[in-house]
Design a protein around this motif. Structure first.
Motif, short mmCIF file in Angstrom:
data_model
loop_
_atom_site.label_atom_id
_atom_site.label_comp_id
_atom_site.label_asym_id
_atom_site.label_seq_id
_atom_site.Cartn_x
_atom_site.Cartn_y
_atom_site.Cartn_z
N SER A 53 6.81 -16.40 2.73
CA SER A 53 7.64 -17.07 1.73
C SER A 53 7.38 -16.60 0.31
CB SER A 53 7.40 -18.60 1.81
OG SER A 53 6.05 -18.89 1.58
N LYS A 54 6.29 -15.88 0.09
CA LYS A 54 6.01 -15.40 -1.27
C LYS A 54 5.47 -13.97 -1.20
CE LYS A 54 1.40 -17.48 -1.26
NZ LYS A 54 0.36 -18.21 -1.99
N PRO A 55 6.37 -12.98 -1.14
CA PRO A 55 5.94 -11.58 -1.06
C PRO A 55 5.00 -11.23 -2.21
CG PRO A 55 8.31 -11.79 -0.77
CD PRO A 55 7.82 -13.13 -1.19
N GLU A 56 3.90 -10.58 -1.86
CA GLU A 56 2.91 -10.21 -2.87
C GLU A 56 3.11 -8.76 -3.31
OE1 GLU A 56 -1.01 -10.99 -1.26
OE2 GLU A 56 -0.14 -12.48 0.07
N ALA A 57 2.64 -8.47 -4.51
CA ALA A 57 2.67 -7.09 -4.98
C ALA A 57 1.66 -6.27 -4.19
CB ALA A 57 2.36 -7.05 -6.46
N ILE A 58 1.99 -5.03 -3.95
CA ILE A 58 1.08 -4.14 -3.22
C ILE A 58 0.15 -3.46 -4.22
CG2 ILE A 58 0.94 -2.09 -1.76
CD1 ILE A 58 3.62 -2.85 -0.57
N THR A 59 -1.14 -3.51 -3.92
CA THR A 59 -2.14 -2.87 -4.77
C THR A 59 -2.64 -1.61 -4.08
OG1 THR A 59 -2.82 -5.04 -5.60
CG2 THR A 59 -4.32 -3.19 -5.99
N TYR A 60 -2.30 -0.45 -4.61
CA TYR A 60 -2.70 0.81 -3.99
C TYR A 60 -4.07 1.24 -4.50
CZ TYR A 60 2.02 1.49 -2.17
OH TYR A 60 3.19 1.34 -1.48
N GLU A 61 -4.91 1.65 -3.55
CA GLU A 61 -6.21 2.23 -3.92
C GLU A 61 -6.61 3.22 -2.83
OE1 GLU A 61 -9.40 -0.62 -3.71
OE2 GLU A 61 -8.23 -1.93 -2.41
N ARG A 62 -7.57 4.08 -3.16
CA ARG A 62 -8.03 5.08 -2.20
C ARG A 62 -8.93 4.39 -1.17
NH1 ARG A 62 -12.08 9.30 -1.72
NH2 ARG A 62 -11.15 11.21 -0.89
N LEU A 63 -8.58 4.54 0.11
CA LEU A 63 -9.27 3.83 1.17
C LEU A 63 -9.74 4.79 2.26
CD1 LEU A 63 -6.62 1.02 1.72
CD2 LEU A 63 -8.71 0.79 0.38
N ASP A 64 -10.89 4.49 2.82
CA ASP A 64 -11.32 5.13 4.06
C ASP A 64 -10.71 4.30 5.19
OD1 ASP A 64 -12.60 5.90 6.41
OD2 ASP A 64 -14.50 6.33 5.41
N ILE A 65 -9.71 4.85 5.88
CA ILE A 65 -8.96 4.06 6.87
C ILE A 65 -9.87 3.60 8.00
CG2 ILE A 65 -8.19 5.94 8.39
CD1 ILE A 65 -6.07 3.01 7.05
N ASN A 66 -10.91 4.37 8.31
CA ASN A 66 -11.82 3.97 9.38
C ASN A 66 -12.58 2.69 9.01
OD1 ASN A 66 -11.07 6.25 10.84
ND2 ASN A 66 -12.72 7.49 9.97
N GLU A 67 -12.95 2.56 7.74
CA GLU A 67 -13.65 1.36 7.29
C GLU A 67 -12.73 0.15 7.36
OE1 GLU A 67 -15.27 1.97 3.43
OE2 GLU A 67 -16.73 3.50 4.08
N VAL A 68 -11.46 0.34 7.02
CA VAL A 68 -10.49 -0.76 7.08
C VAL A 68 -10.34 -1.24 8.52
CG1 VAL A 68 -8.10 -1.45 6.66
CG2 VAL A 68 -9.24 0.08 5.05
N ILE A 69 -10.26 -0.30 9.45
CA ILE A 69 -10.10 -0.66 10.86
C ILE A 69 -11.34 -1.38 11.38
CG2 ILE A 69 -9.77 0.24 13.20
CD1 ILE A 69 -8.18 2.55 11.92
N SER A 70 -12.52 -0.88 11.02
CA SER A 70 -13.78 -1.52 11.46
C SER A 70 -13.86 -2.96 10.97
CB SER A 70 -14.97 -0.72 10.94
OG SER A 70 -15.02 0.56 11.52
#
Length: 277
Positions: free
Chosen positions: A177-194
């Motif tokens: 009901s309240k779309p948030e702004a997307i905050t882009y940053e450099r990410l290690d995708i493996n850490e996000v998945i873990s």
């Protein structure tokens, strides 16, 4: 233009673009040789109707599978083709490719549904927050006052855990009901998945999670939103198991330099009728 015997007499450039094959491969052939199996039956029925009755026929947003298996949506108009004497000698077919308009229409309908869902989600979330907070509060009091090893302490901890789980669902409803702004940053995708694995509802005593990560896979994205995507994938996989199961997660870099995340499970799968969703 098609003769009463079904032979293609005229096929212009616009028809080439819509139907996906050149005029020189169409003219002189029977129309059924140029159509995919999915549309032969309805095409034959409509042409026979026009040629036999002399009445025109039209259809809006018809789903049409081309011979190259590309699915398009067309507005189709079929008129009787008359000789100078007024005799029916075939049919004239006009087709407008309305695929983009059809997709736009579906997006608008979906947007309207999402707006309604958002309003409902807000109301439901607000109604749930207060009783959930009360349940968790009383469970925490029980938890604090019971000794280690007590059955009631175990019950209280389970209640707290399940309330937190419900609160996660409520927060996801609010996000609709309240779309948030997307905050882009450099990410290690493996850490996000873990991290996603750690906060998912997957019971590691029932499910084996195979993690096969290639190193140095960095992307620019919103960590919180990506985490939510992976948590949902993992939870869906977990729910697809009748008992135990295996979830296989793999990350790698594709030849075009994209980062690929593959999540597979050996659960029941998605029913064919739901795949389009």
């Amino acid at each position: 233009a098609i003769s009463s015997e079904g032979i293609m007499i005229h096929f212009n450039r616009a028809a080439e673009k819509v139907y996906g094959f050149p005029a020189n491969s169409a003219i002189g052939k029977h129309y059924s040789d140029l159509l995919s199996p999915q549309v032969k039956k309805i095409t034959r029925a409509t042409l026979e109707y026009v040629i036999k009755t002399g009445k025109s026929w039209e259809g809006k947003f018809i789903e049409f599978t081309r011979v190259d298996n590309k699915v398009i949506f067309i507005d189709l108009f079929i008129y009787p083709w008359l000789s100078a004497e007024g005799k029916i000698i075939g049919a004239i077919v006009l087709a407008n490719d309305e695929t983009e308009n059809k997709l736009l229409q579906e997006k608008l309908v979906r947007a309207e549904k999402m707006a309604v869902l958002g309003r409902i989600a807000t109301q439901v979330s607000q109604e749930l927050h207060i009783p959930l907070a009360s349940i968790k509060g009383f469970a925490e009091i029980i938890d604090q006052n019971e000794k280690e090893g007590s059955t009631y302490k175990d019950y209280a901890e389970t209640i707290i855990e399940q309330v937190d789980r419900l609160n996660t669902v409520v927060e996801e409803l609010l996000d609709l009901s309240k779309p948030e702004a997307i905050t882009y940053e450099r990410l290690d995708i493996n850490e996000v998945i873990s991290k996603s694995i750690d906060v998912s509802f997957v019971d590691r005593s029932e499910v084996v999670i195979l993690e096969n990560y290639n190193e140095n896979l960095f992307v620019y994205g919103d960590a919180q939103k990506l985490e939510r995507v992976f948590v949902n994938l993992l939870n869906n996989a977990y729910q697809s198991f009748g008992g135990g199961g295996v979830i296989d997660i793999c990350t790698f870099r594709s030849p075009d330099n994209s980062v690929v995340i593959r999540v597979e499970d050996n659960g029941c799968g998605i029913p064919p009728q739901n795949l389009k969703n």
